[in-house]
Design a protein around this motif. Sequence first.
Motif, PDB file in Angstrom:
ATOM      1  N   VAL A 214       1.015  -1.058   0.139  1.00  9.52           N
ATOM      2  CA  VAL A 214       0.202  -0.024   0.001  1.00  9.52           C
ATOM      3  C   VAL A 214       0.928   1.136  -0.048  1.00  9.52           C
ATOM      4  N   ALA A 215       0.583   2.203  -0.882  1.00  8.63           N
ATOM      5  CA  ALA A 215       1.361   3.222  -1.056  1.00  8.63           C
ATOM      6  C   ALA A 215       0.571   4.602  -0.207  1.00  8.63           C
ATOM      7  N   ASP A 216       1.450   4.868   0.935  1.00  3.59           N
ATOM      8  CA  ASP A 216       1.012   6.142   1.649  1.00  3.59           C
ATOM      9  C   ASP A 216       1.397   7.470   0.886  1.00  3.59           C
ATOM     10  N   THR A 217       0.788   8.427   0.698  1.00  3.59           N
ATOM     11  CA  THR A 217       1.144   9.420  -0.478  1.00  3.59           C
ATOM     12  C   THR A 217       0.824  10.746   0.390  1.00  3.59           C
ATOM     13  N   PRO A 218       1.749  11.875   0.058  1.00  6.64           N
ATOM     14  CA  PRO A 218       1.365  13.329   0.630  1.00  6.64           C
ATOM     15  C   PRO A 218       0.006  13.623   0.492  1.00  6.64           C
ATOM     16  N   GLY A 219      -0.636  14.215   1.115  1.00  7.75           N
ATOM     17  CA  GLY A 219      -1.946  14.676   1.150  1.00  7.75           C
ATOM     18  C   GLY A 219      -1.962  15.902   0.350  1.00  7.75           C
ATOM     19  N   PHE A 220      -3.108  15.864  -0.567  1.00  9.34           N
ATOM     20  CA  PHE A 220      -3.285  17.088  -1.507  1.00  9.34           C
ATOM     21  C   PHE A 220      -5.100  17.208  -1.819  1.00  9.34           C
ATOM     22  N   SER A 221      -5.156  18.434  -2.196  1.00  6.87           N
ATOM     23  CA  SER A 221      -6.730  18.743  -2.558  1.00  6.87           C
ATOM     24  C   SER A 221      -7.126  18.851  -3.632  1.00  6.87           C
ATOM     25  N   SER A 222      -6.193  18.389  -4.822  1.00  3.66           N
ATOM     26  CA  SER A 222      -6.863  18.511  -6.305  1.00  3.66           C
ATOM     27  C   SER A 222      -6.026  17.634  -6.858  1.00  3.66           C
ATOM     28  N   LEU A 223      -6.681  17.232  -8.193  1.00  3.60           N
ATOM     29  CA  LEU A 223      -6.051  16.537  -8.934  1.00  3.60           C
ATOM     30  C   LEU A 223      -6.136  16.830 -10.439  1.00  3.60           C
ATOM     31  N   GLU A 224      -5.110  16.955 -11.190  1.00  4.96           N
ATOM     32  CA  GLU A 224      -4.980  17.170 -12.734  1.00  4.96           C
ATOM     33  C   GLU A 224      -5.558  16.136 -13.433  1.00  4.96           C
ATOM     34  N   PHE A 225      -6.403  16.588 -14.398  1.00  4.55           N
ATOM     35  CA  PHE A 225      -6.745  15.459 -15.394  1.00  4.55           C
ATOM     36  C   PHE A 225      -5.744  15.368 -16.389  1.00  4.55           C
ATOM     37  N   PRO A 226      -5.645  14.078 -16.953  1.00  2.76           N
ATOM     38  CA  PRO A 226      -4.414  13.501 -17.720  1.00  2.76           C
ATOM     39  C   PRO A 226      -4.542  14.197 -19.027  1.00  2.76           C
ATOM     40  N   ASP A 227      -3.907  13.802 -19.956  1.00  5.31           N
ATOM     41  CA  ASP A 227      -3.792  14.380 -21.278  1.00  5.31           C
ATOM     42  C   ASP A 227      -5.018  13.626 -22.285  1.00  5.31           C
ATOM     43  N   MET A 228      -6.365  14.050 -21.693  1.00  2.00           N
ATOM     44  CA  MET A 228      -7.061  13.513 -22.761  1.00  2.00           C
ATOM     45  C   MET A 228      -7.988  14.776 -23.215  1.00  2.00           C
ATOM     46  N   GLU A 229      -8.975  14.175 -24.021  1.00  2.00           N
ATOM     47  CA  GLU A 229      -9.654  15.418 -24.689  1.00  2.00           C
ATOM     48  C   GLU A 229     -10.922  15.506 -23.952  1.00  2.00           C
ATOM     49  N   ALA A 230     -11.633  16.609 -23.997  1.00  2.00           N
ATOM     50  CA  ALA A 230     -13.019  16.666 -23.105  1.00  2.00           C
ATOM     51  C   ALA A 230     -14.010  15.565 -23.791  1.00  2.00           C
ATOM     52  N   GLU A 231     -14.179  15.385 -25.061  1.00  2.09           N
ATOM     53  CA  GLU A 231     -14.891  14.498 -25.648  1.00  2.09           C
ATOM     54  C   GLU A 231     -14.647  13.071 -24.990  1.00  2.09           C
ATOM     55  N   GLU A 232     -13.410  12.933 -24.250  1.00  2.00           N
ATOM     56  CA  GLU A 232     -13.279  11.354 -23.729  1.00  2.00           C
ATOM     57  C   GLU A 232     -13.728  11.379 -22.295  1.00  2.00           C
ATOM     58  N   LEU A 233     -14.030  12.467 -21.611  1.00  2.00           N
ATOM     59  CA  LEU A 233     -14.382  12.681 -20.306  1.00  2.00           C
ATOM     60  C   LEU A 233     -15.495  11.688 -19.878  1.00  2.00           C
ATOM     61  N   SER A 234     -16.608  11.538 -20.569  1.00  3.53           N
ATOM     62  CA  SER A 234     -17.771  10.428 -20.158  1.00  3.53           C
ATOM     63  C   SER A 234     -17.381   9.307 -20.123  1.00  3.53           C
ATOM     64  N   SER A 235     -16.330   8.786 -20.719  1.00  5.81           N
ATOM     65  CA  SER A 235     -15.872   7.509 -20.542  1.00  5.81           C
ATOM     66  C   SER A 235     -15.491   7.059 -18.971  1.00  5.81           C
ATOM     67  N   THR A 236     -15.296   8.241 -18.363  1.00  4.82           N
ATOM     68  CA  THR A 236     -14.795   7.929 -16.978  1.00  4.82           C
ATOM     69  C   THR A 236     -15.727   8.150 -15.785  1.00  4.82           C
ATOM     70  N   PHE A 237     -17.291   8.191 -16.327  1.00  4.80           N
ATOM     71  CA  PHE A 237     -18.293   8.323 -15.638  1.00  4.80           C
ATOM     72  C   PHE A 237     -18.910   6.864 -16.049  1.00  4.80           C
ATOM     73  N   PRO A 238     -18.951   5.606 -15.345  1.00  8.45           N
ATOM     74  CA  PRO A 238     -19.552   4.572 -15.733  1.00  8.45           C
ATOM     75  C   PRO A 238     -21.129   4.653 -15.995  1.00  8.45           C
ATOM     76  N   GLU A 239     -21.771   5.448 -15.227  1.00 13.75           N
ATOM     77  CA  GLU A 239     -23.214   5.560 -15.546  1.00 13.75           C
ATOM     78  C   GLU A 239     -23.655   6.265 -16.774  1.00 13.75           C
ATOM     79  N   MET A 240     -22.639   7.198 -17.352  1.00 14.60           N
ATOM     80  CA  MET A 240     -22.880   7.728 -18.294  1.00 14.60           C
ATOM     81  C   MET A 240     -22.518   6.900 -19.723  1.00 14.60           C
ATOM     82  N   VAL A 241     -21.657   5.895 -19.502  1.00 13.04           N
ATOM     83  CA  VAL A 241     -21.189   4.997 -20.484  1.00 13.04           C
ATOM     84  C   VAL A 241     -22.409   4.036 -20.650  1.00 13.04           C
ATOM     85  N   LYS A 242     -23.061   4.026 -19.596  1.00 10.84           N
ATOM     86  CA  LYS A 242     -24.252   2.785 -19.624  1.00 10.84           C
ATOM     87  C   LYS A 242     -25.280   3.823 -20.389  1.00 10.84           C
TER      88      LYS A 242
END
Length: 295
Positions: A214-242
Motif C-alpha cells: 500500500v502506498a502512503d502518499t502526501p495529502g493533496f486537495s486537487s488532481l489534474e486530469f491526464p492528457d485527454m480530450e474533453a470528448e473522452e471525459l464521459s468514459s470516466t463516468f460509468p453511469e454515462m457509459v451505460k
Amino acid sequence: MSKGKIIKALSGFYYVLDGEEVIQCRGRGVFRKKNVTPLVGDYVVYQAENETEGYIMEIKPRRNELVRPPIANIDQAILVFSAARPDFSTALLDRFLSVIEANEIKPVICVTKIDLLSEEEKKKIDWYIEGYQSIGYDIIQLSSLTGDGIKQIFPVIKDQISVLAGQSGVGKSTLLNSLHPDLDIKTADISDHLGRGKHTTRHVELLRIGEGLVADTPGFSSLEFPDMEAEELSSTFPEMVKFGESCKFRGCVHINEPGCAVKQAVKSGEIQNYRYEHYQDFYQELKSRKPRYSK
C-alpha cells in the motif's frame, strides 16, 4: 544486473525491493537527460556496487502512472474521504474517480470518521454512499477510532498494489496505523482555521500491509486530469457509459445535443444530478485547457 521494484523515493535515492532485500540506488544521469524520473512502483533493472548501494540502469514499461501522487503500476486506488472534518466532498471525490478511471485503475472508496456524525448527518452520508454503490463502486465505511470496518480492508488489499489517496486530514495515516500499528506513522490534527489537515506524509512509499503493498502518499486537495480530450471525459463516468449507448447521436458528449439519453437519465433521477453537474464542470475545464504540445 538485478531486477526489483522501487518502493520508496526520497531525496534523490530510490529504494529497490528485490526479494526480501532493499537496495538504496541512484538514477543514472541518462534519465535526467531524457527527462525521465523513476517512480515508486516502477519495475527496474539495477546494478549494485555493494550489498546496499547501486544504480538504476533501466525502467521497465509502465502499466499506468499518476502524476499526483507520482506512482506507477497501480492495481487499485483506495480513495479515502472523511465524513466530517473535513466535510465529505462529492466534487472532489468525483474528480478523483474520474482521474483514476482515466488511468484504468480500479477505485475503492473508503469513508472515514463515521463516528463523528450525528444521526441526521449519517443519513445524508448514507444517501451519497448508496448513490455511489448503485453506480458500481465498492465502498468501505470505517472509524479508525472505534475500529469499525478496519478488517474489511485486508481482503481488499490482498495481493494488490494499492495507492491510498485523498486530501489532507481525512485520516490516511491514522488508517495505516490501524492496519499496521508497528508503522507508527506521524499524524496531525485538523486545522480549525483552514478546515483541512496538516500534511504529515512527506514522500511516497510502498508499505507492506497484510498480504499487499500500500502506498502512503502526501495529502493533496486537487488532481489534474491526464492528457485527454474533453470528448473522452464521459468514459470516466460509468453511469454515462451505460446510458450513453442510447443517445441519438454517435459521439454525443451529453451537453447540448438533442436526444441525449444521459440528460434524460439525469432528469428521471437515474443519474444523480450532482454527478452530472460535476461532469459539466470537468468538461468545461478540459475544453478551456490550453493545448499541450510535446517537444
